[in-house]
Design an enzyme around this catalytic site. Structure first.
Site, PDB file in Angstrom:
ATOM      1  N   GLU A   1      -2.785  11.317   3.576  1.00 33.60           N
ATOM      2  CA  GLU A   1      -3.830  11.171   4.581  1.00 33.60           C
ATOM      3  C   GLU A   1      -3.759  12.378   5.505  1.00 33.60           C
ATOM      4  O   GLU A   1      -2.696  12.973   5.698  1.00 33.60           O
ATOM      5  CB  GLU A   1      -3.646   9.895   5.405  1.00 33.60           C
ATOM      6  CG  GLU A   1      -3.845   8.612   4.625  1.00 33.60           C
ATOM      7  CD  GLU A   1      -3.693   7.387   5.512  1.00 33.60           C
ATOM      8  OE1 GLU A   1      -4.708   6.746   5.810  1.00 33.60           O
ATOM      9  OE2 GLU A   1      -2.549   7.089   5.911  1.00 33.60           O
TER      10      GLU A   1
ATOM     11  N   GLU B   1       0.867  -1.184   0.000  1.00 34.50           N
ATOM     12  CA  GLU B   1       0.000   0.000   0.000  1.00 34.50           C
ATOM     13  C   GLU B   1       0.896   1.224   0.000  1.00 34.50           C
ATOM     14  O   GLU B   1       1.901   1.277   0.727  1.00 34.50           O
ATOM     15  CB  GLU B   1      -0.895   0.000   1.242  1.00 34.50           C
ATOM     16  CG  GLU B   1      -1.687   1.287   1.462  1.00 34.50           C
ATOM     17  CD  GLU B   1      -2.521   1.244   2.727  1.00 34.50           C
ATOM     18  OE1 GLU B   1      -2.878   0.122   3.171  1.00 34.50           O
ATOM     19  OE2 GLU B   1      -2.805   2.315   3.304  1.00 34.50           O
TER      20      GLU B   1
END
Length: 285
Positions: free
Chosen positions: A172, A167
């Site tokens: 974020e 990932e």
């Protein structure tokens, strides 16, 4: 399907702007011929291979984006509180040259896959439509802020097993820390709270657009905002698939989660909360 656990940043993996950091858990500085996010953005000589400029109003382009809804009934990972709706303009639409993803405080109790959630949102994915091995990825976006919001622009390994197939979190932001941008890599050896990454401070993510960038090569992954590199994860000699699964395709995801390990307890007054995306662009040599 992949399982996504918390993408909490690992302090042991932190590094300063433009400093190469070792992969495989060493945290040691590595010599570079490793990538930066170049001044001016796109690496010299690279070409645009995929993009969405969001120039047609309506639902997101179904030829480029699918909706990820598979955990609605059972509930989403990371203690998240949202129901991800599909083909619902209240949660994802193109308007005025921007993609708008909106998290709302509402219950879609008549939906066939309703799981009791008090919030709705959207999670767009290119899985099954487009994926890439290596590239320069740039997403220009304005983020939601406020307790309970967890916007994310990220990638998952298309081979389909998490965390083994990797990932890459392009961006974020925690609900309780607007302006603190997180970028991480997760893999079998280092995932969740031990994922390899760092943070950077960005002024006014809530009201201004910024370019969130990843430069991914066979040797390293570099993260940047507005053409400034703030972290590198470097493939060390002898790296195994457990520490470097990043020689295989990954697809893109964009979403606003609600609550959870990074969003925090929602403040009802901040909803509806919007993430606006000006464009998504992918370049390769």
């Amino acid at each position: 399907m992949t399982v996504r656990l918390p993408s909490l940043f690992a302090a042991t993996a932190a590094c300063a702007f433009a400093v190469a950091c070792g992969g495989g858990g060493s945290g040691a500085a590595a010599p570079s011929p490793v990538p930066d996010v170049p001044a001016g953005g796109v690496p010299a000589g690279w070409r645009l291979v995929w993009a969405d400029e969001f120039d047609v109003d309506g639902l997101p382009d179904a030829a480029k984006w699918d909706h990820d809804t598979y955990r609605n009934v059972a509930g989403w990972y990371n203690a998240e509180l949202q129901y991800y709706a599909a083909n619902r303009p209240e949660n994802a639409r193109v308007e005025g040259g921007k993609l708008v993803i909106t998290a709302r405080r509402e219950r879609l109790s008549t939906a066939a896959d309703f799981g009791g959630q008090d919030y709705t949102s959207a999670r767009l994915v290119t899985r099954g439509r487009a994926d890439w091995t290596y590239g320069f990825f740039e997403v220009r976006a304005k983020l939601p802020c406020g307790m309970g919001t967890w916007p994310a622009i990220w990638m998952l390994g298309s081979l389909g097993t998490w965390p083994a197939d990797g990932e890459i979190d392009i961006m974020e932001q925690r609900g309780n820390a607007p302006g603190t941008i997180l970028g991480h890599a997760h893999m079998k050896a280092h995932h969740g709270s031990t994922g390899r990454g760092s943070t950077t401070q960005v002024n006014d993510t809530c009201n201004s657009f910024h370019n969130y960038q990843v430069h991914w090569t066979a040797d390293a992954i570099a993260w940047g905002v507005d053409d400034a590199t703030y972290f590198r994860y470097v493939k060390l000699p002898g790296a195994t698939y457990a520490t470097w699964p990043f020689d295989f395709p990954q697809h893109l995801l964009m979403n606003i989660a609600v609550g959870g390990h990074l969003g925090g307890t929602p403040d009802a007054s901040v909803f509806p909360a919007r993430m606006e995306v000006d464009y998504v662009r992918v370049y390769q040599p």
